[in-house]
Write a protein that holds these residues in place. Structure first.
Motif, short mmCIF file in Angstrom:
data_model
loop_
_atom_site.label_atom_id
_atom_site.label_comp_id
_atom_site.label_asym_id
_atom_site.label_seq_id
_atom_site.Cartn_x
_atom_site.Cartn_y
_atom_site.Cartn_z
N SER A 99 0.82 -1.18 -0.20
CA SER A 99 0.13 0.11 -0.04
C SER A 99 0.81 1.25 0.15
O SER A 99 0.34 2.23 -0.23
CB SER A 99 -0.70 0.08 1.28
OG SER A 99 -0.19 0.34 2.44
N GLY A 100 1.97 1.23 0.27
CA GLY A 100 2.96 2.32 0.59
C GLY A 100 2.84 2.98 1.84
O GLY A 100 3.62 3.89 2.05
N GLN A 101 2.20 2.47 2.64
CA GLN A 101 2.05 2.96 4.14
C GLN A 101 3.51 2.89 4.88
O GLN A 101 4.07 1.83 4.59
CB GLN A 101 1.06 2.31 4.85
CG GLN A 101 0.81 2.95 6.31
CD GLN A 101 0.10 4.20 6.51
OE1 GLN A 101 -0.63 4.74 5.66
NE2 GLN A 101 0.40 4.80 7.65
N LYS A 102 4.08 3.86 5.49
CA LYS A 102 5.26 3.59 6.17
C LYS A 102 5.24 3.61 7.59
O LYS A 102 4.05 4.30 8.33
CB LYS A 102 6.07 4.95 5.83
CG LYS A 102 6.15 5.14 4.31
CD LYS A 102 7.26 3.99 3.64
CE LYS A 102 7.38 4.32 2.20
NZ LYS A 102 8.12 3.42 1.60
N TYR A 103 5.92 2.76 8.37
CA TYR A 103 5.91 2.68 9.65
C TYR A 103 7.26 2.69 10.40
O TYR A 103 8.03 2.17 9.81
CB TYR A 103 5.17 1.30 10.05
CG TYR A 103 3.90 1.04 9.76
CD1 TYR A 103 2.75 1.06 10.30
CD2 TYR A 103 3.68 0.47 8.23
CE1 TYR A 103 1.47 0.90 9.93
CE2 TYR A 103 2.33 0.17 7.77
CZ TYR A 103 1.23 0.45 8.60
OH TYR A 103 0.10 0.14 8.03
N GLN B 55 13.06 -1.97 3.58
CA GLN B 55 11.59 -2.58 3.26
C GLN B 55 10.66 -1.59 2.80
O GLN B 55 10.50 -0.29 3.31
CB GLN B 55 11.03 -3.44 4.37
CG GLN B 55 12.19 -4.36 4.80
CD GLN B 55 12.71 -5.34 3.60
OE1 GLN B 55 11.79 -5.97 3.01
NE2 GLN B 55 13.91 -5.16 3.41
N PRO B 56 9.55 -1.82 1.94
CA PRO B 56 8.72 -0.50 1.49
C PRO B 56 7.79 -0.27 2.62
O PRO B 56 7.26 0.90 2.49
CB PRO B 56 7.87 -1.49 0.45
CG PRO B 56 8.22 -2.88 0.61
CD PRO B 56 9.67 -3.08 1.26
N TRP B 57 7.50 -1.00 3.56
CA TRP B 57 6.76 -0.47 4.89
C TRP B 57 7.56 0.30 5.76
O TRP B 57 6.79 0.69 6.71
CB TRP B 57 6.21 -1.88 5.43
CG TRP B 57 6.93 -2.88 5.85
CD1 TRP B 57 6.73 -3.99 4.93
CD2 TRP B 57 7.79 -3.06 6.75
NE1 TRP B 57 7.68 -5.12 5.24
CE2 TRP B 57 8.36 -4.21 6.41
CE3 TRP B 57 8.24 -2.39 7.87
CZ2 TRP B 57 9.38 -4.82 7.40
CZ3 TRP B 57 9.18 -2.93 8.76
CH2 TRP B 57 9.78 -4.23 8.35
#
Length: 595
Positions: free
Chosen positions: A52-56, A119-121
């Motif tokens: 989703s592209g959401q970052k954490y 990582q993308p997240w």
């Protein structure tokens, strides 16, 4: 079972909050620089959608206890929007390799963190969480000064290795032996144990377990510490707080908070401390963990940088004198006060006078085959009981000598480091001297406040043992670590000196053999040991005396928690938490969990 209290506050409160449990978890093996693959578990919040592209922000906990041990604690921050990354250290849990005695943790954490932020997240920020042995693994993360390290929270752990396993050169046998046997794989035990035995001196081998002198590597973040007065890692926890707060990069100094409860790992001590606590703990530590990770700040000005439990006896006089929480901007500065040991068995602030009729020494015979049993102190395992247990029976042994103050007519508040400065001798080339400080009740109980030991061959430090000669007089100084304790009116202090405390400490055979010697333990030698208390050789205890106004009582911690977290049934947690979490800890960690 030793993390019952922390899980009580975190686990029960999280359960009572009834969060939406639609989270996603997955596992993966990450390859380290030498090819060893480490089992790593990820736990994402309910709004996580792959791709989703959401970052954490990530919370990383690297542990030797496996995915159903302390690693679970990091998951409790997931509902507030983090992804937890929980990794079994090499040679433990489901990871490959051999346990490295924490030698591999700097590089393994660096490789893991570098992988995570790619990582993308990931938003490129990682917080580390470290409790007990996990904390020992978290400190070395700083050696590579990773740009992704944003904040750290430590619980009942240590930034120094040598002194928490070899205080003043004496091996804390039960702590190390039981921990290794209960944690590392059988085929690793001999090599791990052997390395610790080969380095009973403070050699360079300890550098990976010692962050002293490297606090300038701390470049960014806020930091939280949780310690315990009867904890196995107390001294290393205090050292870490001081180093992060006063020796880190100037940009991040004075950004640390610390909470010190009475117990630390010593859950069995909880019944002695009943004021505004859950099983010896405070909800404040939970609040400060969330503050460190930027979830919610702690209310000010009630709570300042340094919050700790002021202990006392558990009778009516002690509850009037102490048994409360204080919160101050910095630790109070004590007046280090000498209590001299006298030939008549007394202890006072008056130095012994020259007197040819008084004996200059008090002596006792120590037989290594009949060691004094452990009864309380900063211990971990049940076969070495912990906490403020009664020493009265031990103090009657023939191989124990005691020195006692008069009963105090006013409160004697103590907060800070306790030290013993002795002049001693022996007819053996090597022996131990053990010192206990106890609170003597009017009823005759003698409740342990702190104790420690010095192994005479390491009395001056260094890499080469220094043995004794018969008839020689030797200065021996030892730290009994720290406390905050108010001696109540009508109570006295007793200083007991002996030469054994087993299995807390290994027994010294008095023969000079080093622990890694092929002939160890060798023949036991019965020794006559002496403590001097003359005008020339004046032995004394050095106590951190403060004024009561330096320890103001802090109220409202419970109310603060209720206001900040209204969804938590605090009364239920107080009533049922210890029982529920005792079961949880026993089922997940077992008796060998060692945390």
């Amino acid at each position: 079972m030793y993390f019952v209290a922390f899980l009580t506050l975190l686990g029960v409160c999280s359960a009572l909050a009834k969060p939406d449990l639609r989270y996603r978890t997955w596992t993966q093996y990450l390859k380290m620089e030498d090819g060893t693959e480490l089992h790593t578990r990820f736990f994402a919040p309910r709004d996580y959608v792959e791709g989703s592209g959401q970052k954490y922000t990530t919370i990383m906990d690297r542990s030797p206890y496996g995915q159903f041990g302390i690693e679970l604690i990091a998951d409790l921050f997931v509902p507030t929007g983090f992804i937890s990354v929980c990794q079994d250290m090499r040679g433990t849990g489901l990871s490959e390799g051999n346990f490295s005695n924490w030698k591999a943790e700097a590089n393994d954490s660096f490789v893991t963190g570098n992988w995570v932020v790619e990582q993308p997240w990931s938003n490129g920020n990682i917080f580390t969480f470290g409790a007990s042995a996990d904390g020992l693994a978290a400190f070395p993360t700083n050696y590579n000064t990773p740009s992704w390290l944003s904040s750290q929270y430590y619980i009942w752990t240590s930034s120094i290795g040598y002194e928490v396993l070899y205080p003043n050169g004496a091996l804390l046998y039960n702590l190390l032996n039981r921990w290794l046997k209960g944690t590392v794989r059988d085929y690793d035990f001999d090599s791990c144990w052997g390395e610790f035995m080969e380095n009973e001196m403070e050699s360079d081998w300890w550098a990976d377990l010692t962050f002293t002198g490297n606090y300038d590597l701390i470049k960014a973040g806020n930091f939280g510490f949780w310690a315990g007065w009867y904890d196995i890692f107390l001294v290393g926890n205090l050292a870490a707080y001081h180093g992060y707060n006063f020796e880190a990069d100037p940009a991040v100094r004075h950004k640390s908070v610390i909470t010190i409860d009475p117990c630390g790992h010593c859950q069995d001590a909880a019944p002695f401390f009943t004021e505004n606590v859950i099983a010896g703990r405070t909800a404040l530590a939970l609040m400060q963990a969330f503050e460190t990770f930027g979830v919610r700040p702690v209310e000010k000005p009630n709570i300042q940088n340094v919050t700790f439990y002021v202990m006392s006896s558990n009778d009516d006089a002690g509850k009037e004198a102490g048994q409360y929480w204080t919160s101050v901007e910095e630790f109070p500065k004590p007046v280090m006060t000498k209590f001299y040991l006298h030939a008549d068995g007394s202890a006072s602030t008056e130095k012994p006078a020259r007197d040819t009729e008084l004996p200059e020494t008090t002596s006792y015979t120590f037989d290594p085959t009949n060691p004094q049993p452990t009864q309380g102190g900063n211990n971990l395992w049940s076969d070495a009981p912990c906490g403020p247990l009664d020493q009265a029976e031990l103090d009657t042994r023939a191989d124990v000598i005691t020195f006692q103050t008069d009963a105090f007519t006013e409160e004697l508040p103590l907060t800070g480091a306790i030290n013993a400065h002795l002049f001693v001798g022996s007819d053996a080339i090597d022996t131990d001297f053990m010192v206990r400080m106890s609170d003597v009740y009017p009823t005759g109980e003698a409740r342990l406040i702190q104790d420690s030991a010095v192994r005479m061959r390491w009395r001056n430090g260094g890499l080469t043992p220094q043995f004794m000669a018969k008839g020689g007089v030797y200065p021996a100084s030892l730290s009994l670590w720290n406390t905050s304790y108010v001696v109540a009116p009508g109570h006295a202090l007793r200083f007991a000196i002996s030469s054994s405390n087993y299995p807390r400490f290994s027994v010294n055979g008095n023969n000079g053999l080093l622990l890694a010697d092929a002939a160890y333990p060798g023949e036991n030698i019965t020794a006559v040991n002496s403590v001097y208390h003359s005008a020339v050789y004046a032995s004394y205890m050095e106590l951190p005396v403060v004024h009561k106004h330096q320890l103001p009582e802090t109220h409202g911690i419970e109310g603060m928690f209720r206001a900040a977290y209204p969804q938590v049934d605090y009364d239920f947690a107080m009533e049922k938490g210890p029982e529920l979490l005792e079961r949880l800890a026993m089922s997940r960690m077992g008796d060998g969990g060692g945390n």
